[in-house]
Scaffold this motif. Structure first.
Motif, PDB file in Angstrom:
ATOM      1  N   PHE A  77       5.804  15.611   3.916  1.00  0.00           N
ATOM      2  CA  PHE A  77       4.735  14.675   4.264  1.00  0.00           C
ATOM      3  C   PHE A  77       5.312  13.436   4.921  1.00  0.00           C
ATOM      4  CE2 PHE A  77       5.608  14.499  -0.348  1.00  0.00           C
ATOM      5  CZ  PHE A  77       6.099  13.210  -0.495  1.00  0.00           C
ATOM      6  N   ASP A  78       4.433  12.659   5.528  1.00  0.00           N
ATOM      7  CA  ASP A  78       4.819  11.499   6.311  1.00  0.00           C
ATOM      8  C   ASP A  78       4.583  10.234   5.493  1.00  0.00           C
ATOM      9  OD1 ASP A  78       5.254   9.526   8.188  1.00  0.00           O
ATOM     10  OD2 ASP A  78       4.258  10.621   9.807  1.00  0.00           O
ATOM     11  N   LEU A  79       5.648   9.547   5.146  1.00  0.00           N
ATOM     12  CA  LEU A  79       5.533   8.332   4.337  1.00  0.00           C
ATOM     13  C   LEU A  79       4.829   7.204   5.070  1.00  0.00           C
ATOM     14  CD1 LEU A  79       9.085   8.452   2.759  1.00  0.00           C
ATOM     15  CD2 LEU A  79       6.935   8.696   1.509  1.00  0.00           C
ATOM     16  N   ASP A  80       4.779   7.262   6.406  1.00  0.00           N
ATOM     17  CA  ASP A  80       4.078   6.224   7.154  1.00  0.00           C
ATOM     18  C   ASP A  80       2.576   6.243   6.900  1.00  0.00           C
ATOM     19  OD1 ASP A  80       6.307   5.119   8.230  1.00  0.00           O
ATOM     20  OD2 ASP A  80       6.033   5.897  10.255  1.00  0.00           O
ATOM     21  N   ASP A  81       2.060   7.352   6.365  1.00  0.00           N
ATOM     22  CA  ASP A  81       0.633   7.403   6.022  1.00  0.00           C
ATOM     23  C   ASP A  81       0.270   6.320   5.014  1.00  0.00           C
ATOM     24  OD1 ASP A  81       0.385   9.537   7.714  1.00  0.00           O
ATOM     25  OD2 ASP A  81       0.295  11.051   6.127  1.00  0.00           O
ATOM     26  N   LEU A  82       1.228   5.939   4.193  1.00  0.00           N
ATOM     27  CA  LEU A  82       0.977   4.908   3.183  1.00  0.00           C
ATOM     28  C   LEU A  82       0.627   3.567   3.817  1.00  0.00           C
ATOM     29  CD1 LEU A  82       3.917   5.695   0.768  1.00  0.00           C
ATOM     30  CD2 LEU A  82       1.500   5.872   0.182  1.00  0.00           C
ATOM     31  N   THR A  83       1.276   3.248   4.921  1.00  0.00           N
ATOM     32  CA  THR A  83       1.048   1.965   5.573  1.00  0.00           C
ATOM     33  C   THR A  83      -0.396   1.826   6.016  1.00  0.00           C
ATOM     34  OG1 THR A  83       3.335   1.954   6.352  1.00  0.00           O
ATOM     35  CG2 THR A  83       1.798   0.466   7.451  1.00  0.00           C
ATOM     36  N   GLU A  84      -0.930   2.873   6.613  1.00  0.00           N
ATOM     37  CA  GLU A  84      -2.315   2.839   7.086  1.00  0.00           C
ATOM     38  C   GLU A  84      -3.295   2.745   5.924  1.00  0.00           C
ATOM     39  OE1 GLU A  84      -5.458   5.552   9.703  1.00  0.00           O
ATOM     40  OE2 GLU A  84      -3.330   6.088   9.612  1.00  0.00           O
ATOM     41  N   VAL A  85      -3.079   3.568   4.891  1.00  0.00           N
ATOM     42  CA  VAL A  85      -4.009   3.579   3.760  1.00  0.00           C
ATOM     43  C   VAL A  85      -3.998   2.240   3.029  1.00  0.00           C
ATOM     44  CG1 VAL A  85      -4.486   4.622   1.514  1.00  0.00           C
ATOM     45  CG2 VAL A  85      -3.879   6.072   3.462  1.00  0.00           C
ATOM     46  N   ARG A  86      -2.814   1.730   2.749  1.00  0.00           N
ATOM     47  CA  ARG A  86      -2.709   0.492   1.991  1.00  0.00           C
ATOM     48  C   ARG A  86      -3.143  -0.715   2.809  1.00  0.00           C
ATOM     49  NH1 ARG A  86       2.962   1.450  -1.471  1.00  0.00           N
ATOM     50  NH2 ARG A  86       2.103   3.108  -2.792  1.00  0.00           N
ATOM     51  N   GLY A  87      -3.032  -0.609   4.124  1.00  0.00           N
ATOM     52  CA  GLY A  87      -3.452  -1.715   4.973  1.00  0.00           C
ATOM     53  C   GLY A  87      -4.960  -1.835   5.092  1.00  0.00           C
ATOM     54  N   SER A  88      -5.655  -0.714   5.127  1.00  0.00           N
ATOM     55  CA  SER A  88      -7.109  -0.740   5.323  1.00  0.00           C
ATOM     56  C   SER A  88      -7.857  -1.097   4.046  1.00  0.00           C
ATOM     57  CB  SER A  88      -7.587   0.618   5.850  1.00  0.00           C
ATOM     58  OG  SER A  88      -7.262   1.657   4.939  1.00  0.00           O
ATOM     59  N   ILE A  89      -7.331  -0.692   2.897  1.00  0.00           N
ATOM     60  CA  ILE A  89      -7.953  -1.033   1.606  1.00  0.00           C
ATOM     61  C   ILE A  89      -6.849  -1.570   0.699  1.00  0.00           C
ATOM     62  CG2 ILE A  89      -9.360  -0.226  -0.326  1.00  0.00           C
ATOM     63  CD1 ILE A  89     -10.257   2.127   1.369  1.00  0.00           C
ATOM     64  N   PRO A  90      -6.610  -2.880   0.700  1.00  0.00           N
ATOM     65  CA  PRO A  90      -5.470  -3.450  -0.040  1.00  0.00           C
ATOM     66  C   PRO A  90      -5.738  -3.571  -1.538  1.00  0.00           C
ATOM     67  CG  PRO A  90      -6.663  -5.193   1.060  1.00  0.00           C
ATOM     68  CD  PRO A  90      -7.339  -3.899   1.476  1.00  0.00           C
ATOM     69  N   VAL A  91      -5.738  -2.439  -2.201  1.00  0.00           N
ATOM     70  CA  VAL A  91      -6.097  -2.395  -3.621  1.00  0.00           C
ATOM     71  C   VAL A  91      -5.200  -3.296  -4.463  1.00  0.00           C
ATOM     72  CG1 VAL A  91      -6.124  -0.905  -5.659  1.00  0.00           C
ATOM     73  CG2 VAL A  91      -7.145  -0.113  -3.533  1.00  0.00           C
ATOM     74  N   PHE A  92      -3.919  -3.225  -4.253  1.00  0.00           N
ATOM     75  CA  PHE A  92      -3.010  -4.003  -5.105  1.00  0.00           C
ATOM     76  C   PHE A  92      -3.159  -5.503  -4.853  1.00  0.00           C
ATOM     77  CE2 PHE A  92      -1.119   0.193  -5.414  1.00  0.00           C
ATOM     78  CZ  PHE A  92      -0.772   0.248  -6.754  1.00  0.00           C
ATOM     79  N   LYS A  93      -3.406  -5.880  -3.623  1.00  0.00           N
ATOM     80  CA  LYS A  93      -3.617  -7.294  -3.299  1.00  0.00           C
ATOM     81  C   LYS A  93      -4.909  -7.819  -3.910  1.00  0.00           C
ATOM     82  CE  LYS A  93      -4.258 -10.369   0.673  1.00  0.00           C
ATOM     83  NZ  LYS A  93      -5.669 -10.691   0.381  1.00  0.00           N
ATOM     84  N   ASP A  94      -5.932  -6.971  -3.958  1.00  0.00           N
ATOM     85  CA  ASP A  94      -7.257  -7.394  -4.415  1.00  0.00           C
ATOM     86  C   ASP A  94      -7.442  -7.311  -5.931  1.00  0.00           C
ATOM     87  OD1 ASP A  94      -7.940  -7.908  -1.816  1.00  0.00           O
ATOM     88  OD2 ASP A  94      -8.959  -5.979  -1.507  1.00  0.00           O
ATOM     89  N   ARG A  95      -6.438  -6.869  -6.620  1.00  0.00           N
ATOM     90  CA  ARG A  95      -6.547  -6.808  -8.091  1.00  0.00           C
ATOM     91  C   ARG A  95      -6.740  -8.195  -8.688  1.00  0.00           C
ATOM     92  NH1 ARG A  95      -1.779  -5.330 -10.701  1.00  0.00           N
ATOM     93  NH2 ARG A  95      -2.952  -4.678 -12.537  1.00  0.00           N
ATOM     94  N   ARG A  96      -7.372  -8.221  -9.873  1.00  0.00           N
ATOM     95  CA  ARG A  96      -7.531  -9.475 -10.610  1.00  0.00           C
ATOM     96  C   ARG A  96      -7.031  -9.293 -12.043  1.00  0.00           C
ATOM     97  NH1 ARG A  96     -12.918 -12.502 -10.043  1.00  0.00           N
ATOM     98  NH2 ARG A  96     -11.533 -14.038 -10.993  1.00  0.00           N
ATOM     99  N   PRO A  97      -5.704  -9.151 -12.167  1.00  0.00           N
ATOM    100  CA  PRO A  97      -5.131  -8.839 -13.481  1.00  0.00           C
ATOM    101  C   PRO A  97      -5.388  -9.910 -14.535  1.00  0.00           C
ATOM    102  CG  PRO A  97      -3.431  -9.420 -11.896  1.00  0.00           C
ATOM    103  CD  PRO A  97      -4.686  -9.261 -11.123  1.00  0.00           C
ATOM    104  N   GLU A  98      -5.738 -11.121 -14.140  1.00  0.00           N
ATOM    105  CA  GLU A  98      -6.051 -12.140 -15.138  1.00  0.00           C
ATOM    106  C   GLU A  98      -7.318 -11.813 -15.921  1.00  0.00           C
ATOM    107  OE1 GLU A  98      -8.317 -13.432 -11.456  1.00  0.00           O
ATOM    108  OE2 GLU A  98      -6.388 -12.499 -11.905  1.00  0.00           O
ATOM    109  N   LEU A  99      -8.112 -10.848 -15.416  1.00  0.00           N
ATOM    110  CA  LEU A  99      -9.339 -10.451 -16.102  1.00  0.00           C
ATOM    111  C   LEU A  99      -9.161  -9.196 -16.944  1.00  0.00           C
ATOM    112  CD1 LEU A  99     -11.985 -11.005 -13.250  1.00  0.00           C
ATOM    113  CD2 LEU A  99     -11.318 -12.568 -15.105  1.00  0.00           C
ATOM    114  N   TYR A 100      -8.042  -8.494 -16.758  1.00  0.00           N
ATOM    115  CA  TYR A 100      -7.868  -7.240 -17.485  1.00  0.00           C
ATOM    116  C   TYR A 100      -6.400  -6.933 -17.732  1.00  0.00           C
ATOM    117  CZ  TYR A 100      -8.061  -5.970 -12.488  1.00  0.00           C
ATOM    118  OH  TYR A 100      -7.934  -5.940 -11.116  1.00  0.00           O
TER     119      TYR A 100
END
Length: 276
Positions: free
Chosen positions: A253-276
């Motif tokens: 598989f192509d590891l560059d696929d991660l860049t596109e997926v993580r860039g379009s929906i930045p799940v880790f950036k949008d987390r709010r760990p102070e709430l959970y």
């Protein structure tokens, strides 16, 4: 006959592709001698595909012969470490060593070892979540450390079987940029649909590739039918061992696929760990 020499790849900095070989094996209950022979046979077969990493299933040295661990558990994991280290070095391949039953200071563990291409031990992990339905918690002690490592400049993490039912554990492991989650298992056939759904969910929510190996064959109280999987960060199954027989399944598989997926929906950036 002159033994074939395998080239060690020192760096994958400019390489996008990553190839994995999944060793979907039968495991002989309570018979380490036979199991070591079988694993070596399939490793020798798998390296012909020139994978970057080989991945083994859970408890491949003994199966869940838990009441026999006093006689058959690997003392200090020494036999397994020597065995996998030598094979990794001989074939210049990374090995995610599934897991084996080990004994440490009078306690038994479900332990995973990860080796680099030069035969170096990169990481080791004792299963954190123990599965009561297979009486694991009656015999095995739980681990308490994370399993994060780097293979050829690729950041990864590893878990064992029941661990995948705890998404907070995977999120913790994958929160530092890990690109691949490796899973080794003995997941019974009667719950195989849950296996597939849980692994797809872990891939989607962590925006990572999931490489998961399950065993086949019969044990005294369970049947196993494989369905080893490679899943992309969107939850698409790239490869699946759908047969219930032993085999090697290789997927690139192509590891560059991660860049596109993580860039379009930045799940880790949008987390709010102070709430959970």
């Amino acid at each position: 006959m002159k033994e074939r020499q395998y080239e060690i790849i020192e760096s994958r900095e400019n390489m996008k592709k990553f190839k994995v070989s999944l060793l979907q094996l039968d495991i002989v209950f309570g018979d380490p001698e036979t199991n070591y022979i079988n694993v070596e046979k399939y490793i020798k077969k798998a390296v012909s595909d020139k994978p970057d990493v080989l991945v083994l299933p859970e408890m491949w040295n003994t199966g869940y012969a838990l009441d026999k661990l006093g006689d058959i558990a690997d003392k200090g994991g020494q036999r397994t470490k020597n065995f996998l280290s030598n094979l990794a070095k001989r074939f210049a391949v990374n090995i995610v060593g599934g897991s084996v039953a080990t004994e440490e200071a009078g306690k038994y563990y479900n332990t995973s070892y990860i080796f680099g291409r030069k035969g170096n031990l990169i990481s080791q992990y004792q299963k954190v979540h123990l599965f009561g339905l297979m009486n694991e918690d009656d015999f095995i002690s739980a681990g308490s450390v994370q399993n994060q490592f780097v293979l050829d400049d690729v950041k990864a993490a590893g878990v064992i079987c029941y661990d995948i039912r705890f998404p907070e554990w995977e999120r913790k492991l994958m929160s530092k940029g890990q690109q691949i989650l490796f899973v080794s298992a003995q997941w019974p056939a009667k719950r195989i649909e849950q296996w597939r759904m849980l692994l797809c969910a872990r891939a989607i929510e962590n925006q990572s590739f999931v490489v998961a190996v399950n065993r086949v064959g019969e044990a005294p109280k369970n049947s196993f039918n494989g369905h080893s999987l490679v899943i992309d960060p969107l939850g698409k199954i790239l490869a699946e061992g759908t047969t219930d027989v032993e085999g090697v399944f290789t997927c690139e598989f192509d590891l560059d696929d991660l860049t596109e997926v993580r860039g379009s929906i930045p799940v880790f950036k949008d987390r709010r760990p102070e709430l959970y």
